[in-house]
Design a protein around this motif. Structure first.
Motif, PDB file in Angstrom:
ATOM      1  N   ARG A 175       4.305  -3.778  -0.066  1.00 56.23           N
ATOM      2  CA  ARG A 175       2.979  -3.136  -0.123  1.00 56.23           C
ATOM      3  C   ARG A 175       2.482  -2.958  -1.555  1.00 56.23           C
ATOM      4  O   ARG A 175       1.286  -2.949  -1.802  1.00 56.23           O
ATOM      5  CB  ARG A 175       3.000  -1.798   0.612  1.00 56.23           C
ATOM      6  N   TYR A 176       3.414  -2.797  -2.484  1.00 58.90           N
ATOM      7  CA  TYR A 176       3.039  -2.629  -3.892  1.00 58.90           C
ATOM      8  C   TYR A 176       3.114  -3.944  -4.662  1.00 58.90           C
ATOM      9  O   TYR A 176       2.831  -3.969  -5.862  1.00 58.90           O
ATOM     10  CB  TYR A 176       3.885  -1.528  -4.552  1.00 58.90           C
ATOM     11  N   GLY A 177       3.490  -5.026  -3.999  1.00 60.76           N
ATOM     12  CA  GLY A 177       3.494  -6.344  -4.631  1.00 60.76           C
ATOM     13  C   GLY A 177       4.458  -6.473  -5.789  1.00 60.76           C
ATOM     14  O   GLY A 177       4.178  -7.178  -6.757  1.00 60.76           O
ATOM     15  N   VAL A 178       5.616  -5.789  -5.711  1.00 54.47           N
ATOM     16  CA  VAL A 178       6.551  -5.784  -6.828  1.00 54.47           C
ATOM     17  C   VAL A 178       7.848  -6.545  -6.523  1.00 54.47           C
ATOM     18  O   VAL A 178       8.821  -6.431  -7.270  1.00 54.47           O
ATOM     19  CB  VAL A 178       6.856  -4.345  -7.322  1.00 54.47           C
ATOM     20  N   GLY A 179       7.841  -7.331  -5.457  1.00 53.18           N
ATOM     21  CA  GLY A 179       9.020  -8.132  -5.136  1.00 53.18           C
ATOM     22  C   GLY A 179       9.196  -9.265  -6.138  1.00 53.18           C
ATOM     23  O   GLY A 179       8.232  -9.747  -6.741  1.00 53.18           O
ATOM     24  N   LEU A 180      10.436  -9.663  -6.327  1.00 55.89           N
ATOM     25  CA  LEU A 180      10.762 -10.751  -7.241  1.00 55.89           C
ATOM     26  C   LEU A 180      11.759 -11.646  -6.523  1.00 55.89           C
ATOM     27  O   LEU A 180      12.904 -11.244  -6.298  1.00 55.89           O
ATOM     28  CB  LEU A 180      11.346 -10.182  -8.533  1.00 55.89           C
ATOM     29  N   LYS A 181      11.296 -12.819  -6.156  1.00 54.61           N
ATOM     30  CA  LYS A 181      12.100 -13.727  -5.337  1.00 54.61           C
ATOM     31  C   LYS A 181      13.499 -13.929  -5.932  1.00 54.61           C
ATOM     32  O   LYS A 181      13.646 -14.265  -7.096  1.00 54.61           O
ATOM     33  CB  LYS A 181      11.386 -15.072  -5.218  1.00 54.61           C
ATOM     34  N   GLY A 182      14.504 -13.657  -5.114  1.00 55.10           N
ATOM     35  CA  GLY A 182      15.881 -13.852  -5.516  1.00 55.10           C
ATOM     36  C   GLY A 182      16.470 -12.741  -6.362  1.00 55.10           C
ATOM     37  O   GLY A 182      17.675 -12.645  -6.526  1.00 55.10           O
ATOM     38  N   LEU A 183      15.634 -11.859  -6.924  1.00 55.57           N
ATOM     39  CA  LEU A 183      16.118 -10.788  -7.792  1.00 55.57           C
ATOM     40  C   LEU A 183      15.833  -9.394  -7.238  1.00 55.57           C
ATOM     41  O   LEU A 183      16.192  -8.410  -7.871  1.00 55.57           O
ATOM     42  CB  LEU A 183      15.511 -10.917  -9.192  1.00 55.57           C
ATOM     43  N   GLY A 184      15.182  -9.309  -6.115  1.00 53.42           N
ATOM     44  CA  GLY A 184      14.900  -8.001  -5.527  1.00 53.42           C
ATOM     45  C   GLY A 184      13.511  -7.490  -5.817  1.00 53.42           C
ATOM     46  O   GLY A 184      12.595  -7.719  -5.062  1.00 53.42           O
ATOM     47  N   LEU A 185      13.349  -6.828  -6.970  1.00 54.38           N
ATOM     48  CA  LEU A 185      12.032  -6.287  -7.291  1.00 54.38           C
ATOM     49  C   LEU A 185      11.827  -6.161  -8.787  1.00 54.38           C
ATOM     50  O   LEU A 185      12.782  -6.149  -9.563  1.00 54.38           O
ATOM     51  CB  LEU A 185      11.832  -4.925  -6.605  1.00 54.38           C
ATOM     52  N   ARG A 186      10.547  -6.086  -9.156  1.00 55.01           N
ATOM     53  CA  ARG A 186      10.171  -5.900 -10.563  1.00 55.01           C
ATOM     54  C   ARG A 186      10.228  -4.406 -10.890  1.00 55.01           C
ATOM     55  O   ARG A 186       9.768  -3.586 -10.104  1.00 55.01           O
ATOM     56  CB  ARG A 186       8.737  -6.371 -10.804  1.00 55.01           C
ATOM     57  N   ARG A 187      10.761  -4.075 -12.051  1.00 50.72           N
ATOM     58  CA  ARG A 187      10.758  -2.687 -12.509  1.00 50.72           C
ATOM     59  C   ARG A 187       9.286  -2.291 -12.693  1.00 50.72           C
ATOM     60  O   ARG A 187       8.560  -2.896 -13.474  1.00 50.72           O
ATOM     61  CB  ARG A 187      11.505  -2.589 -13.841  1.00 50.72           C
ATOM     62  N   SER A 188       8.844  -1.293 -11.950  1.00 49.35           N
ATOM     63  CA  SER A 188       7.429  -0.932 -11.918  1.00 49.35           C
ATOM     64  C   SER A 188       7.265   0.568 -11.765  1.00 49.35           C
ATOM     65  O   SER A 188       8.084   1.220 -11.128  1.00 49.35           O
ATOM     66  CB  SER A 188       6.736  -1.615 -10.729  1.00 49.35           C
ATOM     67  N   VAL A 189       6.176   1.084 -12.323  1.00 52.59           N
ATOM     68  CA  VAL A 189       5.851   2.496 -12.175  1.00 52.59           C
ATOM     69  C   VAL A 189       4.381   2.603 -11.782  1.00 52.59           C
ATOM     70  O   VAL A 189       3.520   1.957 -12.379  1.00 52.59           O
ATOM     71  CB  VAL A 189       6.106   3.280 -13.483  1.00 52.59           C
ATOM     72  N   PHE A 190       4.133   3.421 -10.769  1.00 53.09           N
ATOM     73  CA  PHE A 190       2.771   3.709 -10.322  1.00 53.09           C
ATOM     74  C   PHE A 190       2.579   5.213 -10.346  1.00 53.09           C
ATOM     75  O   PHE A 190       3.410   5.959  -9.829  1.00 53.09           O
ATOM     76  CB  PHE A 190       2.546   3.211  -8.884  1.00 53.09           C
ATOM     77  N   VAL A 191       1.470   5.667 -10.952  1.00 54.51           N
ATOM     78  CA  VAL A 191       1.095   7.070 -10.897  1.00 54.51           C
ATOM     79  C   VAL A 191       0.027   7.182  -9.818  1.00 54.51           C
ATOM     80  O   VAL A 191      -1.028   6.546  -9.911  1.00 54.51           O
ATOM     81  CB  VAL A 191       0.564   7.585 -12.254  1.00 54.51           C
ATOM     82  N   ILE A 192       0.339   7.984  -8.801  1.00 57.15           N
ATOM     83  CA  ILE A 192      -0.592   8.212  -7.693  1.00 57.15           C
ATOM     84  C   ILE A 192      -1.205   9.594  -7.905  1.00 57.15           C
ATOM     85  O   ILE A 192      -0.479  10.584  -8.050  1.00 57.15           O
ATOM     86  CB  ILE A 192       0.147   8.168  -6.330  1.00 57.15           C
ATOM     87  N   ASP A 193      -2.530   9.659  -7.944  1.00 60.70           N
ATOM     88  CA  ASP A 193      -3.171  10.953  -8.197  1.00 60.70           C
ATOM     89  C   ASP A 193      -3.191  11.812  -6.938  1.00 60.70           C
ATOM     90  O   ASP A 193      -2.761  11.386  -5.865  1.00 60.70           O
ATOM     91  CB  ASP A 193      -4.555  10.782  -8.832  1.00 60.70           C
ATOM     92  N   SER A 194      -3.701  13.025  -7.062  1.00 61.81           N
ATOM     93  CA  SER A 194      -3.670  13.970  -5.943  1.00 61.81           C
ATOM     94  C   SER A 194      -4.546  13.541  -4.775  1.00 61.81           C
ATOM     95  O   SER A 194      -4.369  14.018  -3.661  1.00 61.81           O
ATOM     96  CB  SER A 194      -4.071  15.366  -6.420  1.00 61.81           C
ATOM     97  N   ALA A 195      -5.475  12.612  -5.012  1.00 60.74           N
ATOM     98  CA  ALA A 195      -6.325  12.093  -3.937  1.00 60.74           C
ATOM     99  C   ALA A 195      -5.712  10.867  -3.262  1.00 60.74           C
ATOM    100  O   ALA A 195      -6.298  10.313  -2.335  1.00 60.74           O
ATOM    101  CB  ALA A 195      -7.708  11.741  -4.484  1.00 60.74           C
ATOM    102  N   GLY A 196      -4.530  10.434  -3.745  1.00 58.49           N
ATOM    103  CA  GLY A 196      -3.875   9.276  -3.139  1.00 58.49           C
ATOM    104  C   GLY A 196      -4.325   7.945  -3.706  1.00 58.49           C
ATOM    105  O   GLY A 196      -4.121   6.897  -3.095  1.00 58.49           O
ATOM    106  N   LEU A 197      -4.926   7.971  -4.905  1.00 54.49           N
ATOM    107  CA  LEU A 197      -5.381   6.734  -5.554  1.00 54.49           C
ATOM    108  C   LEU A 197      -4.420   6.349  -6.674  1.00 54.49           C
ATOM    109  O   LEU A 197      -3.808   7.218  -7.302  1.00 54.49           O
ATOM    110  CB  LEU A 197      -6.777   6.920  -6.146  1.00 54.49           C
ATOM    111  N   ILE A 198      -4.321   5.062  -6.936  1.00 59.35           N
ATOM    112  CA  ILE A 198      -3.501   4.597  -8.051  1.00 59.35           C
ATOM    113  C   ILE A 198      -4.265   4.892  -9.334  1.00 59.35           C
ATOM    114  O   ILE A 198      -5.364   4.385  -9.552  1.00 59.35           O
ATOM    115  CB  ILE A 198      -3.165   3.103  -7.910  1.00 59.35           C
ATOM    116  N   ALA A 199      -3.676   5.742 -10.173  1.00 62.62           N
ATOM    117  CA  ALA A 199      -4.337   6.166 -11.404  1.00 62.62           C
ATOM    118  C   ALA A 199      -3.827   5.417 -12.627  1.00 62.62           C
ATOM    119  O   ALA A 199      -4.520   5.339 -13.639  1.00 62.62           O
ATOM    120  CB  ALA A 199      -4.132   7.666 -11.605  1.00 62.62           C
TER     121      ALA A 199
END
Length: 161
Positions: A109-133
């Motif tokens: 859902r966050y598009g952070v998969g990395l084929k064969g390696l699992g996932l990309r190191r990623s950080v998302f800050v979600i604000d109090s309204a549920g939006l990606i800030a």
């Protein structure tokens, strides 16, 4: 799936996870939409007990009071199971939730998969309204965003509101 953009509604998910509270493990299900009203930092990391992931999550643990002071909760997310997370949390003294995305639901859902390696190191800050800030998605993942950088993004939410 592509990575959601800043200003997009954060993709919801519900994952099993653990949290260490006074040395005891609490297992529960963590649902992002249940946190609306408070910001959440989603820290996707490739693996428990790996060198860079350990450094990253331990640095967030040492700065946890700064996140809490900004009203935010930090959630670590990887594809390992709850048992692996429990061992990791106990070994490293991590008290924030570690979520088990064994089926890759949130990773997709966050598009952070990395084929064969699992996932990309990623950080998302979600604000109090549920939006990606704010977000940072690594290409390779040998480095991570510092707690200070993420806390600056969180502090910006308070200025904007």
């Amino acid at each position: 799936m592509s990575t959601p953009e800043i200003g997009d509604i954060a993709p919801d998910f519900s994952l099993p996870g653990i949290r260490l509270v006074d040395g005891a493990v609490e297992k529960s299900t963590f649902c992002l939409s249940a946190r609306h009203g408070s910001p959440v930092v989603l820290a996707f990391y490739p693996g428990d007990e790996t060198a860079v992931c350990t450094a990253q999550l331990c640095s967030y643990q040492s700065e946890l009071a700064g996140f809490e002071g900004l009203g935010a909760e930090v959630w670590g997310i990887s594809k390992q199971g709850v048992e692996s997370h429990e061992h990791f949390a106990r070994h490293q003294g991590l008290s924030f939730p570690l979520l088990a995305d064994e089926n890759g639901t949130a990773v997709r859902r966050y598009g952070v998969g990395l084929k064969g390696l699992g996932l990309r190191r990623s950080v998302f800050v979600i604000d109090s309204a549920g939006l990606i800030a704010w977000k940072h998605v690594s290409l390779v993942g040998a480095k991570f965003q510092s707690a200070g950088v993420i806390q600056q993004a969180l502090a910006g939410l308070h200025v904007a509101s």
